[in-house]
Structures are given as C-alpha cells and as structure tokens.
Enzyme design. Sequence first.
Site, PDB file in Angstrom:
ATOM      1  N   ASP A   1       0.835  -1.206   0.000  1.00 17.88           N
ATOM      2  CA  ASP A   1       0.000   0.000   0.000  1.00 17.88           C
ATOM      3  C   ASP A   1       0.867   1.252   0.000  1.00 17.88           C
ATOM      4  O   ASP A   1       2.033   1.225   0.411  1.00 17.88           O
ATOM      5  CB  ASP A   1      -0.951   0.005   1.207  1.00 17.88           C
ATOM      6  CG  ASP A   1      -0.224   0.007   2.540  1.00 17.88           C
ATOM      7  OD1 ASP A   1       0.711  -0.804   2.707  1.00 17.88           O
ATOM      8  OD2 ASP A   1      -0.553   0.835   3.404  1.00 17.88           O
TER       9      ASP A   1
ATOM     10  N   GLU B   1      -0.043  -0.851   5.715  1.00 21.58           N
ATOM     11  CA  GLU B   1       1.007  -0.407   6.633  1.00 21.58           C
ATOM     12  C   GLU B   1       0.827   1.083   6.913  1.00 21.58           C
ATOM     13  O   GLU B   1       1.012   1.558   8.027  1.00 21.58           O
ATOM     14  CB  GLU B   1       2.394  -0.659   6.032  1.00 21.58           C
ATOM     15  CG  GLU B   1       3.540  -0.486   7.033  1.00 21.58           C
ATOM     16  CD  GLU B   1       4.099   0.929   7.096  1.00 21.58           C
ATOM     17  OE1 GLU B   1       4.812   1.236   8.071  1.00 21.58           O
ATOM     18  OE2 GLU B   1       3.826   1.740   6.203  1.00 21.58           O
TER      19      GLU B   1
END
Length: 458
Positions: free
Chosen positions: A88, A152
């Site tokens: 991400d 994250e």
Amino acid sequence: MSAPLSETESHGLGRDIFKQLIEINTTDSIGSTTVAANAMAQRLLEAGFPAADVTVLGPNDRKGNLVARYRGKRGSKLRPILIIAHLDVVEARREDWTTNPFEFVEKDGYFYGRGTQDMKSSDAIVVTDLIRLKKAGYVPDRDIILALTADEEGGKSNGVQWLLDNHRDLIDADYALNPDSGGVVTDHGRPLTMEIEATEKLYADFQVLATNPGGHSSLPRPDNAIYHVVDALARLQATPFPFEMNPVTRDYFTQMASLETGAQAADFRAITMTPPDPAAILRLSQDPRYNSTMRTTCVATMMEAGHAPNALPQRAEANVNCRIFPGHSQEEIRLDLVKLFDDPTLSVRYKGDDGEISDHGSDRKAMVPPPLRPDVMKALHSVTEELWPGTPVVPIMETGASDSIHTMAAGIPSYGISGIAIDHDDNRMHGRDERIPVESFYRGVDFYYDFLRRLTTP
Ligand SMILES: [Zn+2]
C-alpha cells in the site's frame, strides 16, 4: 526450465515490475492491494514457482496479501527467513504533483511516482531477485518466505498483523527482513553509512481531557478546564522521560563516536559509559534525532478547548503523541503521564488508531532488541563492502514505526535492511514528487540478490 538472467536482464525485469506496481493504485481510499498481490503472484508463477507455494489472501477483496515460499534444501533443519514489504501507498493528489503520481515516469536520472521510495521499489526488487534466483536454479539452505502486505500506511486491515493472527504457519520464521527501513545514506550520491534498523519505538496517542461546569466569563472561577490542561502540558514540556539505552542504540552511539570528531564524538562516547554522563545527555538532547534515540518522547500535537469567547470553558482537550522506548507498554506510559500531571480532575486516556478512546492502553511492549545476529551482520557487511567499499554499517532504532513492530511483538526478530541509496536531504516518502535515483534502484536489485544468497549459502 528457463535460462538464468544476466544482471542487465534482471535490471530490465526489475524496471518492468516496478512500473507495473507504481501504476496499480494501492491507496486505502480507492486502491487495492489485491490487484498488486495478484500481479506479483502471476510473475512468480510464470517464473516457475509451484501454485501451492503462492497464495493471495486477506480479510476482504480489496486488502489482499501475497505470501510466496521459495523452497530451500529438502530436509533443512533451519527455520525460514521471512521478507515483509508493504504494497500500500500513501494518498497522492494529481494537482499536488508535477507528474501523475500513478504513472511511472523516468526523468533526469530518477524514477517518479507514488511508492518509488516507500516502498514499491523494494517490492519490485525482492520479487525480481526471487525470480532471478529461481531462474538460476539456486537452492537456499532454508526456505525464504515473501509476504507483500496491505495497510502499513493506514487503513484497518494491516496485512502483517492479519497474517500473524490468521495464518502464522504460512509466515513463521527464524527472523524477518523488512526493506521498509535501513539502506544507504548518501550525500550528493557519496555513501556515508549503511543503516540497519534493528529495533523500533512503539506509537501511542493519549487524550488529556479536563471538564468543568463553566459559566459566564465575567465571573471566573478558580478552576478552569483550559488551565488544567495547559498546566499538565507545561509539566510535560519541562520533564523529559529518563535516558535509556539498549544493545542497538549502544551500537549506534558507539559507531557515531567513531564517525564524528571533536566534542560531538566525545559526547557520544560519554553517554555509552557506565554511568552515562548527564551533561553529555543534556547536550545531545538538543538534537531531535539523538533525543528521540535516547528516551521515550511524548509531545502535545493537538488541542481543542472552549465554546465561546465570553464563556468559561466546559471542556479542554489535548492530544499527546508518544514514541515509546522498546521495553515499555502504552499503559505504562499512560500511568507515567497520570503521575507527572498529578491532577485528579484530568483524565488521561488511550486513543486507538481508529480514534476510539479507552481507559487503558495496551500492555503490549515493543520488544527489547536481542543482540544483532552475527550471520545477518556478516552478510550485510560483506555485500556492503562489495557495493559501497569503505561504508560503515550502522545499527539504528527507528523512531517512527513500520510493520516490523508486529513481527517483533510476535517474537520474530526483524531487521530493516535495504540496498537503496537515497541522499539524506531527498527523503520524499509520503510527500509530493516522490522519486528514486535510477541507479539506486538497479544497485538495490543487485544488493538483495547477493544478500539473500549470502544469507542462505552455508
Ligand atoms: Zn513504508
């Protein structure tokens, strides 16, 4: 069985994969890590990974994680090495950028795009290197597991934690490598240090709240919600948390003592003595980086109070953000704050990532780092010496946070190691016009290829 890749071919493959990843939107708002995970799964399958060893899984269809296992020598008694890397990226708006953040652009010796630094470059590098090892017919002395994960940077579906909770067997390992931190720090391209991140601070937000009956501001009362909170924050400002040191920060300051000269070097040396020199601690505390490496820090970051200019405040609230030194829990620090404020009318409560307020923080602690593993350090030293001769390897404590906090809390020692070189003043993670030097990317491809072989060749 396909032919081994030359170095040049592996660079070309790395670039293709990097471009593919940058152009798949993996933001929390509208992106999907599943699309990126599936694309990487496809790459590994085409390179000859058996389907049974490549899985995409997650809590919902937008937050998929890839787990792939590179099989080592059959019957090996050694436990696997886990590589974790998040797919991400932080949000990016087209109007803030010079180029389209979700288009892979090569310009003036740089690759531009959201995730070029944090951390699709590393995602591409590890996928490329596993493919190159596979095509070379390489058999490591143990399994290597790759986990490319979701959330994250934010979001509610952190992939590393989800895998630990739901599929621990798939990713259980002797230790973990996380290329999200560490790497070569350069100055105008000249290497200064190779950093290895070997421990992390723990993140916590606390709400400091005062309430009061309030009233007309023409008739002030002795107690006032704003004054209560301000008094508490003034105490916080005046009272730093105690000095602490662990094996990693001791190594760090010892290394810094040999890299610096003069008074600064003497101060680094003086704080590693037993007992440490308080005057040296005080001087080094003036530098935010050193200060944060020497203690837990808590700082006021937001404030909200009152409801009208002519009314006594019924409510005053501050957010205190803490970065907790490994070995302490959130609850321990919350109790420290309560004691420091010494004001029974104040409430000090824990604020979760989702904004939810609770009376207690978690008792989970950031793991006190074990001494650095000699096998990892030896491999890191030798590859560093080969690619950046003469560059010292410096262990650091991450004062921010990465996914290693989850693997470390699960008892898997984790190391932030990367072969990407970035100028110390060109950190553009989470910012606009994020970029990485083209040369750094290719050198990074070479680094992890050599590093993984050295780690897994007896
Ligand atoms: Zn990152």
